[in-house]
Design an enzyme around this catalytic site. Structure first.
Site, PDB file in Angstrom:
ATOM      1  N   CYS A  85       0.838  -1.205   0.000  1.00 22.06           N
ATOM      2  CA  CYS A  85       0.000   0.000   0.000  1.00 22.06           C
ATOM      3  C   CYS A  85       0.875   1.257   0.000  1.00 22.06           C
ATOM      4  O   CYS A  85       1.315   1.707   1.059  1.00 22.06           O
ATOM      5  CB  CYS A  85      -0.938  -0.013   1.205  1.00 22.06           C
TER       6      CYS A  85
ATOM      7  N   CYS B 195      -0.392   4.199   2.014  1.00 18.89           N
ATOM      8  CA  CYS B 195      -0.329   4.030   3.476  1.00 18.89           C
ATOM      9  C   CYS B 195       1.097   4.252   3.981  1.00 18.89           C
ATOM     10  O   CYS B 195       1.305   4.839   5.034  1.00 18.89           O
ATOM     11  CB  CYS B 195      -0.723   2.618   3.906  1.00 18.89           C
ATOM     12  N   ASP B 196       2.076   3.724   3.237  1.00 20.42           N
ATOM     13  CA  ASP B 196       3.434   3.625   3.777  1.00 20.42           C
ATOM     14  C   ASP B 196       4.469   4.510   3.092  1.00 20.42           C
ATOM     15  O   ASP B 196       5.606   4.592   3.557  1.00 20.42           O
ATOM     16  CB  ASP B 196       3.902   2.150   3.696  1.00 20.42           C
TER      17      ASP B 196
END
Ligand code: NDP
Length: 314
Positions: A137, A140-141
């Protein structure tokens, strides 16, 4: 343990498809019960800016959009259970059963809207280093890799989107794809190519993710598809963006699914092979996989369920 009441409609899934189905069903006074999952919101919960959902000209953050979808369904009386369904017992035209542990919930109709999840490469180090440099992701990261070397693997729109996003933080990014041609749309590919810190690396496939002394990702072994030569590429973060698999495990063997596990529906509707069981969103969609298409499909599912409940002799 069993609830004595038979619901009109149970919806399984808390993404755009499930919430839209709930909104329509609630407004049709079907009093739907939604099993939205522990991590409700679906894939948009892991997305930042959504720019292509009509009605939001300035864009909207994915999690905020899902909160609004949920609130709109709740406004008309939808009930939510924020837990993952363990199993179902589907019937052809009879009572549909949904279980949380041994807690049984029964309904006259069910809409399956469980969505899809990211595909994995299946190579050494992938699972071991997940969360320690390997991620599925980007949004997300990506921000964890400020001024670090990164890699995105994949050749579709997801890979392009991840690359563009992560390159805002990373010092440099290799976009690794197994073919010289990209599956991504032209506009997304051009956007990625135009960025000075993104380099396209084709045709290459990752063979292994290797940890450094600190236990987090240090090197990716990449094999050139043309020459078969393997090279070690030092990276801090590697993002896998190679597509998705439908979350159909709880219904497999009960309802018809295709070779890839997508639930098969009647081409002109959301009906499955079982009367009273409908399927919507990414769970049935190989192709479009957009919030707007999932929402549209959720709407169809609610209407199909409403007509079924009106006409079936239950
Ligand atoms: P896609 O299926 O479109 O692309 C997956 C990519 O990963 C392909 O290039 C594929 O290679 C590659 N791949 C698959 N398996 C492997 C493997 N084992 N090893 C190496 N490479 C592999 O998935 P996406 O998630 O990118 O997109 C899905 C859908 O969602 C598309 O319709 C896309 O347009 C849409 N989307 C739209 C966005 C937007 O408009 N903002 C953003 C993200 C997605 P190959 O090409 O060789 O098969």
């Amino acid at each position: 343990m069993s609830s004595s009441e038979v619901e009109n409609l149970i919806i399984i899934g808390g993404g755009p498809a499930g919430y839209t189905a709930a909104l329509y069903a609630a407004r049709a006074e079907l009093d739907p019960l939604v099993f939205e999952g522990f991590q409700w919101g679906g894939q948009l919960q892991n997305t930042t800016e959504v720019e292509n959902y009509p009605g939001f000209p300035e864009g909207i953050m994915g999690p905020e959009m899902m909160t609004r979808f949920r609130e709109q369904a709740e406004r008309f009386g939808t009930r939510f259970v924020s837990d993952d369904v363990d199993r179902v017992e589907l019937s052809d035209g009879g009572i549909q059963k949904v279980y949380l542990g041994d807690e049984e919930h029964r309904a006259k109709a069910v809409i399956l809207a469980m969505g899809a999840e990211p595909k994995r490469l299946g190579i050494p180090g992938e699972m071991e280093l997940m969360g320690r440099g390997v991620s599925t992701c980007g949004v997300c990261d990506g921000a964890f890799f400020k001024d670090r070397s990164t890699m995105v693997i994949g050749g579709g729109d997801s890979a392009m989107e991840d690359a563009v996003f992560i390159s805002k933080f990373a010092s440099d990014l290799d976009l690794v794809h197994r073919r010289n041609e990209f599956r991504a749309s032209k506009i997304m590919q051009e956007r990625a190519e135009s960025l000075p810190n993104i380099e396209l690396k084709t045709p290459y496939v990752p063979e292994e993710f290797v940890a450094g002394e600190d236990g987090s990702l240090a090197t990716v072994k990449l094999r050139c598809v043309d020459t078969d030569q393997v090279e070690d590429v030092p990276v801090d973060g590697a993002f896998i963006a190679i597509g998705h698999i439908p979350l159909s495990d709880i219904v497999k063997g009960q309802v018809d699914t295709d070779d890839e596990g997508y639930v098969i529906t009647d081409p002109a509707s959301t009906k499955t092979n079982l009367a009273g069981v409908f399927a919507v969103g990414d769970l049935v969609d190989h192709t479009y996989r957009q919030a707007i298409t999932a929402a549209g499909s959720g709407c169809k599912g609610a209407l199909d369920a409403e007509w079924y409940l009106r006409d079936a002799d239950l």
